[in-house]
Design a protein around this motif. Structure first.
Motif, PDB file in Angstrom:
ATOM      1  N   GLY A  10       0.898  -1.164  -0.049  1.00  0.00           N
ATOM      2  CA  GLY A  10       0.019   0.090  -0.098  1.00  0.00           C
ATOM      3  C   GLY A  10       0.770   1.225  -0.055  1.00  0.00           C
ATOM      4  O   GLY A  10       1.658   1.349   0.908  1.00  0.00           O
ATOM      5  N   VAL A  14      -0.309   6.078   4.874  1.00  0.00           N
ATOM      6  CA  VAL A  14       0.119   4.983   5.792  1.00  0.00           C
ATOM      7  C   VAL A  14       1.563   4.455   5.500  1.00  0.00           C
ATOM      8  O   VAL A  14       2.427   4.252   6.062  1.00  0.00           O
ATOM      9  N   GLU A  34       2.660  -0.967  -4.536  1.00  0.00           N
ATOM     10  CA  GLU A  34       1.508  -0.190  -4.702  1.00  0.00           C
ATOM     11  C   GLU A  34       0.867  -0.680  -6.087  1.00  0.00           C
ATOM     12  O   GLU A  34       1.483  -0.573  -7.028  1.00  0.00           O
ATOM     13  N   GLU A  35      -0.370  -1.222  -5.875  1.00  0.00           N
ATOM     14  CA  GLU A  35      -1.086  -1.676  -7.143  1.00  0.00           C
ATOM     15  C   GLU A  35      -1.191  -0.528  -8.083  1.00  0.00           C
ATOM     16  O   GLU A  35      -1.257  -1.056  -9.073  1.00  0.00           O
ATOM     17  N   SER A  42      -7.595   6.015  -0.849  1.00  0.00           N
ATOM     18  CA  SER A  42      -8.336   7.027  -0.260  1.00  0.00           C
ATOM     19  C   SER A  42      -7.386   8.395   0.294  1.00  0.00           C
ATOM     20  O   SER A  42      -7.979   9.479   0.156  1.00  0.00           O
ATOM     21  N   THR A  43      -6.152   8.318   0.160  1.00  0.00           N
ATOM     22  CA  THR A  43      -5.345   9.491   0.604  1.00  0.00           C
ATOM     23  C   THR A  43      -5.507  10.793  -0.454  1.00  0.00           C
ATOM     24  O   THR A  43      -5.701  11.689  -0.019  1.00  0.00           O
ATOM     25  N   ALA A  47      -9.599  15.392   2.746  1.00  0.00           N
ATOM     26  CA  ALA A  47      -9.885  16.661   2.885  1.00  0.00           C
ATOM     27  C   ALA A  47      -8.551  17.290   3.569  1.00  0.00           C
ATOM     28  O   ALA A  47      -8.359  18.540   3.444  1.00  0.00           O
ATOM     29  N   GLY A  49      -7.476  17.311   6.463  1.00  0.00           N
ATOM     30  CA  GLY A  49      -7.723  17.880   7.745  1.00  0.00           C
ATOM     31  C   GLY A  49      -6.909  17.279   8.947  1.00  0.00           C
ATOM     32  O   GLY A  49      -6.657  15.973   8.827  1.00  0.00           O
ATOM     33  N   VAL A 173      -0.042  -6.825  -4.890  1.00  0.00           N
ATOM     34  CA  VAL A 173       0.002  -7.907  -3.923  1.00  0.00           C
ATOM     35  C   VAL A 173      -1.051  -9.052  -4.376  1.00  0.00           C
ATOM     36  O   VAL A 173      -2.219  -8.636  -4.117  1.00  0.00           O
ATOM     37  N   ASP A 295     -12.255   4.387   5.248  1.00  0.00           N
ATOM     38  CA  ASP A 295     -11.748   2.844   5.864  1.00  0.00           C
ATOM     39  C   ASP A 295     -12.181   2.617   7.159  1.00  0.00           C
ATOM     40  O   ASP A 295     -11.548   3.225   8.139  1.00  0.00           O
ATOM     41  N   GLY A 320     -11.667   7.722   8.612  1.00  0.00           N
ATOM     42  CA  GLY A 320     -11.828   9.188   8.371  1.00  0.00           C
ATOM     43  C   GLY A 320     -10.738  10.156   9.080  1.00  0.00           C
ATOM     44  O   GLY A 320     -10.625  11.138   9.020  1.00  0.00           O
ATOM     45  N   HIS A 321      -9.821   9.382   9.961  1.00  0.00           N
ATOM     46  CA  HIS A 321      -8.632  10.113  10.530  1.00  0.00           C
ATOM     47  C   HIS A 321      -7.192   9.482  10.058  1.00  0.00           C
ATOM     48  O   HIS A 321      -6.148  10.007  10.756  1.00  0.00           O
ATOM     49  N   GLY A 322      -7.290   8.791   8.988  1.00  0.00           N
ATOM     50  CA  GLY A 322      -5.852   8.231   8.680  1.00  0.00           C
ATOM     51  C   GLY A 322      -4.805   9.102   8.200  1.00  0.00           C
ATOM     52  O   GLY A 322      -3.555   8.941   8.535  1.00  0.00           O
ATOM     53  N   PHE A 323      -5.227  10.194   7.698  1.00  0.00           N
ATOM     54  CA  PHE A 323      -4.306  11.217   6.921  1.00  0.00           C
ATOM     55  C   PHE A 323      -3.429  11.988   8.109  1.00  0.00           C
ATOM     56  O   PHE A 323      -2.218  11.829   8.358  1.00  0.00           O
ATOM     57  N   GLN A 324      -4.234  12.512   9.253  1.00  0.00           N
ATOM     58  CA  GLN A 324      -3.831  13.204  10.231  1.00  0.00           C
ATOM     59  C   GLN A 324      -2.819  12.228  11.280  1.00  0.00           C
ATOM     60  O   GLN A 324      -1.930  12.796  11.883  1.00  0.00           O
TER      61      GLN A 324
HETATM   62  C1  LIG Z   1     -13.629  12.118   1.245  1.00  0.00           C
HETATM   63  C2  LIG Z   1     -12.557  11.741   2.180  1.00  0.00           C
HETATM   64  C3  LIG Z   1     -12.144  12.709   3.193  1.00  0.00           C
HETATM   65  C4  LIG Z   1     -11.393  12.506   4.146  1.00  0.00           C
HETATM   66  N1  LIG Z   1     -10.818  13.391   5.035  1.00  0.00           N
HETATM   67  C5  LIG Z   1      -9.919  13.221   5.777  1.00  0.00           C
HETATM   68  C6  LIG Z   1      -9.179  14.172   6.631  1.00  0.00           C
HETATM   69  O1  LIG Z   1      -9.663  15.413   6.406  1.00  0.00           O
HETATM   70  N2  LIG Z   1      -8.538  13.923   7.537  1.00  0.00           N
HETATM   71  C7  LIG Z   1      -7.804  12.691   7.844  1.00  0.00           C
HETATM   72  O2  LIG Z   1      -6.980  12.465   8.533  1.00  0.00           O
HETATM   73  N3  LIG Z   1      -8.389  11.573   7.020  1.00  0.00           N
HETATM   74  C8  LIG Z   1      -9.453  11.786   5.945  1.00  0.00           C
HETATM   75  N4  LIG Z   1      -9.588  10.981   5.268  1.00  0.00           N
HETATM   76  C9  LIG Z   1      -9.270   9.674   5.651  1.00  0.00           C
HETATM   77  C10 LIG Z   1      -8.031   9.027   4.808  1.00  0.00           C
HETATM   78  O3  LIG Z   1      -8.197   9.579   3.641  1.00  0.00           O
HETATM   79  C11 LIG Z   1      -7.695   7.718   5.259  1.00  0.00           C
HETATM   80  O4  LIG Z   1      -8.078   7.457   6.497  1.00  0.00           O
HETATM   81  C12 LIG Z   1      -6.318   7.507   4.842  1.00  0.00           C
HETATM   82  O5  LIG Z   1      -6.134   8.084   3.371  1.00  0.00           O
HETATM   83  C13 LIG Z   1      -5.865   6.028   4.748  1.00  0.00           C
HETATM   84  O6  LIG Z   1      -4.564   5.968   4.237  1.00  0.00           O
HETATM   85  P1  LIG Z   1      -3.932   4.478   3.639  1.00  0.00           P
HETATM   86  O7  LIG Z   1      -2.813   4.712   3.466  1.00  0.00           O
HETATM   87  O8  LIG Z   1      -4.244   3.395   5.026  1.00  0.00           O
HETATM   88  O9  LIG Z   1      -5.069   4.208   2.579  1.00  0.00           O
HETATM   89  P2  LIG Z   1      -5.065   4.440   1.185  1.00  0.00           P
HETATM   90  O10 LIG Z   1      -4.588   5.920   0.913  1.00  0.00           O
HETATM   91  O11 LIG Z   1      -6.305   3.914   0.436  1.00  0.00           O
HETATM   92  O12 LIG Z   1      -3.658   3.626   0.534  1.00  0.00           O
HETATM   93  C14 LIG Z   1      -3.852   2.124   0.577  1.00  0.00           C
HETATM   94  C15 LIG Z   1      -3.338   1.792  -0.729  1.00  0.00           C
HETATM   95  O13 LIG Z   1      -3.186   0.284  -0.960  1.00  0.00           O
HETATM   96  C16 LIG Z   1      -3.326   0.027  -2.169  1.00  0.00           C
HETATM   97  N5  LIG Z   1      -3.527  -1.459  -2.248  1.00  0.00           N
HETATM   98  C17 LIG Z   1      -4.509  -1.996  -1.861  1.00  0.00           C
HETATM   99  N6  LIG Z   1      -4.706  -3.219  -2.089  1.00  0.00           N
HETATM  100  C18 LIG Z   1      -3.227  -3.589  -2.714  1.00  0.00           C
HETATM  101  C19 LIG Z   1      -2.623  -4.835  -3.040  1.00  0.00           C
HETATM  102  N7  LIG Z   1      -3.356  -6.023  -3.003  1.00  0.00           N
HETATM  103  N8  LIG Z   1      -1.490  -4.463  -3.476  1.00  0.00           N
HETATM  104  C20 LIG Z   1      -0.872  -3.358  -3.499  1.00  0.00           C
HETATM  105  N9  LIG Z   1      -1.134  -2.360  -3.304  1.00  0.00           N
HETATM  106  C21 LIG Z   1      -2.585  -2.252  -2.535  1.00  0.00           C
HETATM  107  C22 LIG Z   1      -4.220   0.843  -2.860  1.00  0.00           C
HETATM  108  O14 LIG Z   1      -4.063   1.143  -4.090  1.00  0.00           O
HETATM  109  C23 LIG Z   1      -3.901   2.335  -2.220  1.00  0.00           C
HETATM  110  O15 LIG Z   1      -3.186   3.188  -2.683  1.00  0.00           O
HETATM  111  C24 LIG Z   1     -10.745  11.273   4.431  1.00  0.00           C
HETATM  112  C25 LIG Z   1     -11.208  10.223   3.513  1.00  0.00           C
HETATM  113  C26 LIG Z   1     -12.304  10.426   2.311  1.00  0.00           C
HETATM  114  C27 LIG Z   1     -12.709   9.459   1.456  1.00  0.00           C
END
Ligand SMILES: Cc1cc2nc3c(=O)[nH]c(=O)nc-3n(C[C@H](O)[C@H](O)[C@H](O)COP(=O)(O)OP(=O)(O)OC[C@H]3O[C@@H](n4cnc5c(N)ncnc54)[C@H](O)[C@@H]3O)c2cc1C
Length: 366
Positions: A10, A14, A34-35, A42-43, A47, A49, A173, A295, A320-324
């Motif tokens: 991913g 994160v 990263e696929e 989601s990232t 927004a 925040g 993966v 997520d 909804g909190h993963g970025f921060q």
């Molecule tokens: C509309 C919206 C608004 C938001 N606003 C906020 C905010 O203001 N503040 C905040 O903190 N959070 C916010 N969030 C939440 C935040 O975006 C997520 O919690 C955060 O981005 C999660 O990050 P991540 O790296 O875990 O997941 P992701 O960004 O989803 O990254 C996971 C990655 O894994 C990859 N992947 C999946 N399966 C595989 C596989 N089998 N092999 C290889 N790669 C794979 C995907 O392609 C993806 O790129 C918001 C979300 C949305 C949708």
């Protein structure tokens, strides 16, 4: 077979944060897979925040720990993230919400977070175009704000690469290999990679990855929409990210315009709560709209930790909190993988809490 000490699945905020923190702690035999494109999950939809006003103390601690990394991000990685530290303004129009926030503000202040309950004149001063006559209270914390999530991903990935990490995009993966109760590597379309540790940071794809390793991560995707208007509706450039808590409608300035969203799936449904709180929004042209997945976990708190399947680590379900939280989460997983004393004790966020009946609901959820 190719080998790596650690494989990260991913390339969102994160996964790239884990890669950077591993490398910063000296572990560079790391492959991030990263696929799609970096940040394409989601990232890139978020927004941006960054808020400290949570009801669960662990969420406050995670963002408190993340804050210095956001404020010094360009020096650390070479990539500016446009962090606008303008605060968050919560608007409360229900007595039960006021009670939740009063408790939360006390807890936040005990942690050293300068959240204040402010009067409604002050709220109107901060964001003049809001309708405030039906509000009961408002809270404000000046340390919060918003930044560019894609820049954070690019910054972490660039810094990790410079330190020796391999970052592969377009390489999904397809399976997690296990033997005798531990992970041994992953399968990809380009062949297997043997690894001592595998990190599941696959966002809403994490349930499937965990299942392949024989572990259950109860994360599911919930679609959330965001809209952008090129006009600002009279909201000042330095206005805080403003949240109408009972409806979930929120907005912040974005360049010359306004970014806004809520829980509703259509702009038509969002119009009612939006116009009630920010009447000027009724006349704004909509430039673009997009959606992404929150997520979600069963209790709206993240799942972070080491699985009983030895060598499998995970971080997902941020609801909804993963970025921060991504800086502190990346640091934490790197510490676990490298067997270091964790800076934060995040054991209550283990996904095993659901099996043990120890879920902990976060009450301030947008
Ligand atoms: C509309 C919206 C608004 C938001 N606003 C906020 C905010 O203001 N503040 C905040 O903190 N959070 C916010 N969030 C939440 C935040 O975006 C997520 O919690 C955060 O981005 C999660 O990050 P991540 O790296 O875990 O997941 P992701 O960004 O989803 O990254 C996971 C990655 O894994 C990859 N992947 C999946 N399966 C595989 C596989 N089998 N092999 C290889 N790669 C794979 C995907 O392609 C993806 O790129 C918001 C979300 C949305 C949708």
């Amino acid at each position: 077979m190719r080998t790596a000490e650690v494989v990260i699945i991913g390339g969102g905020c994160v996964g790239t944060s884990v890669a950077y923190h591993l490398a910063a702690l000296g572990c560079t035999d790391v492959v991030l897979l990263e696929e799609g494109e970096l940040g394409g999950g989601s990232t890139s939809k978020a927004a941006g925040g960054i808020r400290l006003q949570h009801a669960d103390e662990l969420n406050c601690r995670l963002v408190l720990r993340s804050l210095p990394e956001f404020t010094s991000f360009a020096e650390l990685t070479g990539v500016p993230i446009d962090f606008k530290q303008v605060g968050y303004l919560f608007l409360l129009d229900r007595a039960d919400d006021v009670a939740v926030f009063e408790r939360a503000v006390r807890m936040q202040r005990d942690l050293g977070i300068p959240t204040e309950t402010i009067d409604l004149d002050r709220a109107r001063e901060l964001v003049p175009p809001i309708r405030a006559d039906d509000l009961l209270a408002a809270t404000f914390c000046p340390w919060e704000g918003y930044a560019a999530p894609e820049s954070v991903v690019q910054g972490y990935a660039a810094a990790a690469r410079r330190l020796g990490v391999t970052v592969r995009t377009g390489c999904g993966v397809t399976g997690v290999r296990t033997a005798a109760g531990r992970v041994t590597g992953v399968d990809t379309a380009e062949g297997p990679i043997a690894a001592r540790a595998v990190v599941c940071a696959a966002g809403v794809g994490s349930a499937e990855i965990a299942r392949q390793a024989g572990y259950d991560l109860p994360v599911h995707g919930e679609a959330r929409w965001i809209h952008f208007s090129g006009a600002d509706g009279g909201v000042p450039a330095h206005a805080p990210l403003t949240i109408d808590f009972s409806t979930g409608f929120y907005f912040h300035r974005e360049g010359p315009g306004l970014l806004f969203g809520g829980r509703e799936r259509t702009l038509e449904d969002l119009a009612l709560p939006a116009v009630r709180r920010l009447p000027a929004i009724a006349d704004l042209p909509i430039g673009s709209s997009w959606w992404g997945f929150y997520d979600m976990s069963p209790d709206h708190n993240a799942m972070i930790g080491a699985a009983p399947v030895e060598g499998l680590y995970y971080a997902t379900g941020f609801s909804g909190h993963g970025f921060q939280q991504s800086p502190a989460v990346g640091e934490h997983l790197a510490e676990l993988i490298l067997d270091r004393e964790p800076t934060l004790d995040l054991t209550p966020l283990s996904a095993d809490r659901f099996r043990r009946g120890m879920s902990r609901a976060e009450k301030v959820v947008i």
